[in-house]
Design an enzyme around this catalytic site. Sequence first.
Site, short mmCIF file in Angstrom:
data_model
loop_
_atom_site.label_atom_id
_atom_site.label_comp_id
_atom_site.label_asym_id
_atom_site.label_seq_id
_atom_site.Cartn_x
_atom_site.Cartn_y
_atom_site.Cartn_z
N ASN A 1 4.19 -5.77 5.82
CA ASN A 1 2.98 -6.53 6.16
C ASN A 1 3.30 -7.94 6.64
OD1 ASN A 1 1.05 -4.50 5.50
ND2 ASN A 1 1.42 -4.89 3.34
N HIS B 1 1.70 4.83 6.78
CA HIS B 1 1.56 5.32 5.41
C HIS B 1 2.03 6.77 5.30
CE1 HIS B 1 -1.27 1.89 5.64
NE2 HIS B 1 -0.80 1.65 4.42
N ASP C 1 -0.66 7.74 10.06
CA ASP C 1 -1.04 6.59 10.86
C ASP C 1 0.17 5.81 11.34
OD1 ASP C 1 -0.20 5.52 8.49
OD2 ASP C 1 -1.97 4.28 8.14
N SER D 1 0.81 -1.22 0.00
CA SER D 1 0.00 0.00 0.00
C SER D 1 0.84 1.26 0.00
CB SER D 1 -0.92 0.01 1.22
OG SER D 1 -0.18 -0.06 2.42
N GLY E 1 -1.76 -4.09 1.37
CA GLY E 1 -1.89 -5.34 2.12
C GLY E 1 -1.01 -6.46 1.65
#
Length: 624
Positions: A126, A218, A215, A67, A96
């Site tokens: 991830n 990102h 966050d 992502s 993801g």
Amino acid sequence: MQRIVRRAALAALLLALVSVSRAAELAKKHAAIEPVPRSGPGWKARHAAMNARVKQGNVDLVMIGDSITQGWEGPGKNVFNEFYGGRNAANLGIGGDRTQHVLWRLQNGNLDGIAPKLAVLMIGTNNSGDDTPEEIADGVAHIVALLREKLPEMKILVLAIFPRGPDGADPRRQVNQKTNALIAKLADGRQVEYLDIGPRFLRGDGTLSRDVMPDLLHLSPGAYRTWAEAIEPVVSKVLEPKDVKKPAEPADDEAGFVPLFDGETLAGWRKAGRDGGATYAAEDGAIVGRVGPGRNTFLRTKKEYGDFILKLDVKLDVPGNSGIQIRSHENDKGLVYGYQCEIDPSERAWSGGIYDEGRRAWLYPLDGDAKARAAFKLDGWNRFTIRAVGPSIQTWINGVPCADLVDVEDLSGFIALQVHAGKQGQIRWRNIRIKDLGASAWKPLFDGKSLAGWRRIGTGEWTVRDGEILGAKAAADKEFGHLISDRPYTDFAVRLKYKATTGNSGLYFRVEEGGDAGVLGFQAEIDPRENAGGLYETRGRGWVVHPPVALVKKAYKPNEWNRMSVVALGRRLVVHLNGVKTAELADDPGRERGFLALQLHGGQDMDVRFKDIEILDMSAAASP
């Protein structure tokens, strides 16, 4: 036979990660190296869209990842268009994804029928919740091996997995850091390069700001710019350098030009430069400079110039480094300093670049600009044109654009012809003429006695004492406060000195009133701890240019007066802190007109001071 050799090379690549005993352990199957698709309809649609893109062909650069890579189409869209819009780039990132999903995609259409020159790979974060660092690194190594097998001529840039979480105690960041130590070994000095740009996103204490990663995973728009700028030296070695729009040479019109050299004598010139032993003479309609003993030597004009267009011809009888000084000065020790248009006969070939003689060194090198580097001819005469207007300095050689510098350090000074110290060098200058365009002058925005020309909005206390504007505010007050200019500006350069003791502040420009922060628009960051000189868009894109920690450390002077300047010329924005460029946007899509403002941040104890606030208003400046 070739396939056997290739497989042997791939095996060696995997073994590079770990010791022989550990490699034997990793030979066992695990999830990170087992190619599998994901089942969601969104993932399938994204994968099909990427395959459709590569079937169109014309792909020189692929960005492979999860992502964070897919975000080049979201928060990073403007930066992607700026850096890669003309470079035939394809985004192969899916939110993801783990290493196993990338492996499956690369085997199922993502690379079919294309022959990219470069792949940028950043994958693995991830995986960090379930897999060990060794397993994640093994997954990355399998991806690199697959890329090498499918596209043996393609260069591969493996990026360290970006930091995540609030600080170094975050468990998943720790997994990523251990993984990075392993995948760094994938670099082979030939086809595969490894680069860790993670520290650029972090504060000096290793913490991660939500302004950089909202966050804590990102990227913000500014962080995508940090990413693009960090890998550009690698990208530009493989692809054509990023297309930078440069201005056309001024029209070939001699109206208004006057000679600086009469063709026969050195009248109007004098020698400068302490301990410089080079000689100058008028010969055959040219000024001839010859290398001598000692330091760099200069032949300078007795008169000083501000804004102008300078034209002259240059020829090297004997190759040697030289230059054309503009807006230059001589200190009380006889040392010359100031802007120099380079004459560089070496293999580096930076003729036409801008060097700050005796001060900051290179301001506008020509690395990555093949056209500019090829403009100067070692044999025969070369036509130089230099245009200096306000903070803009532009150069051309034989009609080819070279430098396009924005800098406010000097707006006037003498012109000089340099003979660089060295073993050899004989340089000729002829047809030296100038078109005087007047002078740009700073005008005060603060009279040192009152807040005339400014008005208060929001909360906080603004006072004037001893030629300084003092801003103060208590942390209990959550509202923002600003001191805003009475009138808006379009194109301008503004400079000031500030001392930030506590709290976050900023020099706002091209803003309008509104929003919960009081104003909407850009600020050049003023912070006593970090990020000084960066560009932040309040209630807009957030961080747009987030300066690296090392650059801020070099430029910022804690608990001292700091010099800040902001130049806004059309869509071009440039910020300097103590003479160091900390931010630049070549073609920003933001507003092109608005007010100036000084900020008191809400919810913080504030103690910030400003003085010597001046402006060059170029809104109505006409091109010659």
